[in-house]
Scaffold this motif. Structure first.
Motif, mmCIF file in Angstrom:
data_model
loop_
_atom_site.group_PDB
_atom_site.id
_atom_site.type_symbol
_atom_site.label_atom_id
_atom_site.label_comp_id
_atom_site.label_asym_id
_atom_site.label_seq_id
_atom_site.Cartn_x
_atom_site.Cartn_y
_atom_site.Cartn_z
ATOM 1 N N ILE A 81 4.252 0.481 2.135
ATOM 2 C CA ILE A 81 4.318 -0.576 3.060
ATOM 3 C C ILE A 81 5.174 -1.701 2.430
ATOM 4 O O ILE A 81 4.910 -2.079 1.318
ATOM 5 N N TYR A 82 6.274 -2.208 3.040
ATOM 6 C CA TYR A 82 6.786 -3.452 2.502
ATOM 7 C C TYR A 82 6.995 -4.290 3.476
ATOM 8 O O TYR A 82 7.557 -5.541 3.062
ATOM 9 N N GLU A 83 6.619 -4.241 4.545
ATOM 10 C CA GLU A 83 6.696 -5.602 5.495
ATOM 11 C C GLU A 83 5.726 -5.261 6.893
ATOM 12 O O GLU A 83 5.721 -4.161 7.150
ATOM 13 N N LYS A 84 4.949 -6.151 7.330
ATOM 14 C CA LYS A 84 4.194 -6.325 8.282
ATOM 15 C C LYS A 84 4.258 -7.253 9.247
ATOM 16 O O LYS A 84 4.227 -8.479 8.839
ATOM 17 N N ASN A 85 4.928 -6.970 10.501
ATOM 18 C CA ASN A 85 4.977 -8.073 11.685
ATOM 19 C C ASN A 85 4.626 -7.563 12.801
ATOM 20 O O ASN A 85 3.537 -6.890 12.978
ATOM 21 N N ASP A 86 5.122 -7.585 14.001
ATOM 22 C CA ASP A 86 5.331 -6.820 15.345
ATOM 23 C C ASP A 86 5.373 -5.498 14.907
ATOM 24 O O ASP A 86 4.579 -4.457 15.661
ATOM 25 N N VAL A 87 5.986 -4.929 13.865
ATOM 26 C CA VAL A 87 6.464 -3.537 13.311
ATOM 27 C C VAL A 87 6.035 -3.376 12.068
ATOM 28 O O VAL A 87 6.435 -4.270 11.149
ATOM 29 N N ILE A 88 5.218 -2.470 11.635
ATOM 30 C CA ILE A 88 5.155 -2.103 10.141
ATOM 31 C C ILE A 88 6.159 -1.216 9.582
ATOM 32 O O ILE A 88 6.530 -0.218 10.166
ATOM 33 N N ASN A 89 6.891 -1.787 8.517
ATOM 34 C CA ASN A 89 7.920 -1.105 7.862
ATOM 35 C C ASN A 89 7.416 -0.458 6.775
ATOM 36 O O ASN A 89 6.882 -1.015 6.028
ATOM 37 N N LEU A 90 7.995 0.554 6.481
ATOM 38 C CA LEU A 90 7.492 1.412 5.323
ATOM 39 C C LEU A 90 8.837 2.133 4.721
ATOM 40 O O LEU A 90 9.834 2.558 5.433
ATOM 41 N N ALA A 91 8.539 2.365 3.498
ATOM 42 C CA ALA A 91 9.880 3.009 2.962
ATOM 43 C C ALA A 91 9.315 4.449 2.151
ATOM 44 O O ALA A 91 8.466 4.557 1.753
ATOM 45 N N PHE A 92 10.150 5.572 2.639
ATOM 46 C CA PHE A 92 9.750 6.790 2.579
ATOM 47 C C PHE A 92 9.729 6.962 1.008
ATOM 48 O O PHE A 92 10.824 6.949 0.603
ATOM 49 N N ALA A 93 8.896 7.569 0.338
ATOM 50 C CA ALA A 93 8.757 8.259 -1.015
ATOM 51 C C ALA A 93 9.088 9.573 -1.064
ATOM 52 O O ALA A 93 10.510 9.832 -1.425
ATOM 53 N N HIS A 94 8.389 10.442 -0.685
ATOM 54 C CA HIS A 94 8.805 11.809 -0.802
ATOM 55 C C HIS A 94 7.767 12.733 -0.067
ATOM 56 O O HIS A 94 6.810 12.159 0.311
ATOM 57 N N LYS A 95 7.898 13.954 0.171
ATOM 58 C CA LYS A 95 6.799 14.602 0.693
ATOM 59 C C LYS A 95 5.547 14.925 -0.046
ATOM 60 O O LYS A 95 5.854 14.788 -1.321
ATOM 61 N N THR A 119 0.856 -1.100 0.053
ATOM 62 C CA THR A 119 -0.113 0.095 0.021
ATOM 63 C C THR A 119 0.803 1.230 0.019
ATOM 64 O O THR A 119 1.822 1.593 0.659
ATOM 65 N N PHE A 120 0.525 2.112 -0.839
ATOM 66 C CA PHE A 120 1.310 3.477 -0.904
ATOM 67 C C PHE A 120 0.226 4.485 -0.351
ATOM 68 O O PHE A 120 -0.823 4.691 -0.688
ATOM 69 N N LEU A 121 0.711 4.977 0.892
ATOM 70 C CA LEU A 121 -0.082 5.774 1.503
ATOM 71 C C LEU A 121 0.562 7.231 1.747
ATOM 72 O O LEU A 121 1.662 7.488 1.585
ATOM 73 N N GLN A 122 -0.357 8.248 2.445
ATOM 74 C CA GLN A 122 0.430 9.293 3.027
ATOM 75 C C GLN A 122 0.166 9.611 4.525
ATOM 76 O O GLN A 122 -0.897 9.434 5.013
ATOM 77 N N PHE A 123 1.584 9.629 5.121
ATOM 78 C CA PHE A 123 1.405 10.091 6.618
ATOM 79 C C PHE A 123 1.136 11.491 6.477
ATOM 80 O O PHE A 123 2.124 12.437 6.193
ATOM 81 N N GLU A 124 0.157 12.164 7.045
ATOM 82 C CA GLU A 124 -0.202 13.442 7.016
ATOM 83 C C GLU A 124 0.737 14.329 7.792
ATOM 84 O O GLU A 124 1.390 13.863 8.634
ATOM 85 N N ARG A 125 1.248 15.404 7.157
ATOM 86 C CA ARG A 125 2.254 16.414 7.397
ATOM 87 C C ARG A 125 3.693 15.646 7.603
ATOM 88 O O ARG A 125 4.413 16.152 8.084
ATOM 89 N N VAL A 126 3.895 14.413 6.902
ATOM 90 C CA VAL A 126 4.995 13.797 7.111
ATOM 91 C C VAL A 126 5.470 13.542 5.479
ATOM 92 O O VAL A 126 6.473 13.928 5.106
ATOM 93 N N GLY A 127 4.692 12.794 5.036
ATOM 94 C CA GLY A 127 5.138 12.348 3.515
ATOM 95 C C GLY A 127 4.413 11.198 3.205
ATOM 96 O O GLY A 127 3.835 10.494 3.682
ATOM 97 N N PHE A 128 4.727 10.913 1.787
ATOM 98 C CA PHE A 128 4.192 9.471 1.299
ATOM 99 C C PHE A 128 5.084 8.347 1.596
ATOM 100 O O PHE A 128 6.377 8.525 1.534
ATOM 101 N N ALA A 129 4.713 7.311 1.540
ATOM 102 C CA ALA A 129 5.456 5.808 1.959
ATOM 103 C C ALA A 129 4.742 4.766 1.396
ATOM 104 O O ALA A 129 3.450 5.029 1.140
#
Length: 398
Positions: free
Chosen positions: A384-398, A372-382
């Motif tokens: 999701i590349y892995e989901k376990n106990d922690v959700i891992n995302l790669a930052f794309a850009h503002k 999923t490509f999402l936007q963290f509000e006031r942070v930027g787009f990222a």
């Protein structure tokens, strides 16, 4: 290689090429620089073919002889004077080992390949103009149709370091995690971050082809990616290294906050953010930078929730004031994002420089799929590349 060998023999027979066994440094200083033909240039076809066989059978050592094409010793450009098109190399080849010892030079192999493959257009950097001229020389010897040669200037990235060899070294050393590491700037890494291929394509095509050197910013790619992906990107809250504060006096029965999945598309509905309270207090995390900017006693707004007044005198806390958005807008108060502590989701965000930003996200991101490509509000787009106990995302850009 046999195809290149066949053409080499044919060029020798046409007296368009010859085998030169002059010492390379001597040839450069005594003949090339002075525009004088070396003695090898006027040898007979028979002698040149005999020398060619000696190149193949090992009689000549490495650097002992080379095939030169007769581009002309009087060419104004010294680099074009009777250029080498095949040379001896006894280095082991990664695919064929030591099966061959005579290898074509780049421009010679291109000249043959482009004809054999029926290439109509050749697009390459202006640093390869000389190679193009040698190709044209070969084509004109045979009277072949000439592909159109199109050159462009150097493309310099002011905010990205592109070096495949450097990236490979760092991957092998373990400094980079692989080709998806954002610091490689590989296509794999861009895809991993959620950069759409059409964004890269559009930004590149907009540059056009020019002999002028161009300084290119990845911001152009990000701008195109935003146009392509923004409308499909759900919104969510993410707080890096949160400051936890306790909010009091929220109205009874207020169990969830509702925030739009996408502010431009209200028909897509809302995402519910549960508000678990303990002793009538709601514990939330807010960004450290926002906490520092909000003065003690200042009115601010928790986005999509309520207006509150900050209290920094004892333990960080805030008191509910109202729901009216206009009130905060009229006072030009700060509007910040937040995450409830009781059901927050651990998040790790891999930034473009390879650093990991740790924080917490709102509960709704647990329901989003990997990819999923999402936007963290006031942070930027990222992405999701892995989901376990922690959700891992790669930052794309503002």
């Amino acid at each position: 290689l046999e195809i290149f060998y066949e053409y080499a023999v044919d060029l020798i027979k046409k007296e368009e090429a010859y085998v030169c066994d002059c010492d390379p440094e001597l040839w450069r200083n005594e003949y090339k620089v002075l525009s004088k033909p070396c003695p090898c240039r006027d040898l007979s076809v028979h002698e040149n073919l005999a020398r060619w066989e000696k190149m193949l059978d090992g009689t000549y050592p490495e650097k002992g002889a080379a095939v030169r094409i007769k581009t002309g010793m009087d060419d104004p450009d010294p680099a074009m004077r009777d250029h080498v098109i095949l040379r001896i190399s006894e280095a082991e080849h990664p695919r064929v080992g030591n099966r061959y010892r005579v290898w074509p030079m780049l421009e010679y192999s291109w000249g043959i390949d482009d004809h054999e493959l029926g290439i109509s257009h050749i697009i390459r950097g202006k640093d390869l103009v000389k190679e193009g001229k040698i190709e044209q020389h070969i084509w004109r010897i045979y009277g072949w149709a000439e592909p159109e040669l199109i050159y462009y200037g150097r493309l310099k990235f002011k905010d990205a370091t592109l070096s495949k060899s450097r990236a490979r070294r760092k991957i092998l050393s373990g400094e980079y995690t692989g080709w998806k590491d954002p610091r490689t700037w590989s296509l794999q890494s861009l895809e991993h971050r959620g950069i759409h291929p059409d964004a890269l394509r559009k930004a590149t095509l907009d540059l056009g082809l020019s002999l002028n050197d161009i300084t290119f910013s990845m911001k152009a790619v990000y701008s195109e990616n935003r146009k392509i992906r923004d409308s499909d990107a759900p919104r969510a809250f993410f707080v890096e290294s949160p400051v936890w504060i306790s909010v009091s006096d929220l109205p009874n029965g207020m169990d969830v906050a509702e925030a739009p999945i996408h502010p431009d598309y209200p028909d897509r509905g809302t995402r519910e953010i549960p508000l678990p309270r303990e002793n009538e207090h709601l514990d939330i995390g807010i960004p450290t930078r926002d906490f520092k900017r909000i003065a003690n006693g200042e009115l601010f707004r928790l986005k999509d929730l309520a207006n509150c007044r900050m209290n920094k005198e004892t333990n960080p806390s805030a008191r509910f004031e109202s729901f009216d958005v206009e009130e905060i807008l009229d006072k030009e108060g700060q509007i910040i994002h937040w995450v409830p502590k009781g059901n927050s989701i651990p998040v790790e965000l891999t930034m473009v420089d390879g650093s990991i930003v740790e924080g917490v996200g709102e509960p709704s991101i647990a329901d989003l799929d990997v990819g999923t490509f999402l936007q963290f509000e006031r942070v930027g787009f990222a992405k999701i590349y892995e989901k376990n106990d922690v959700i891992n995302l790669a930052f794309a850009h503002k």
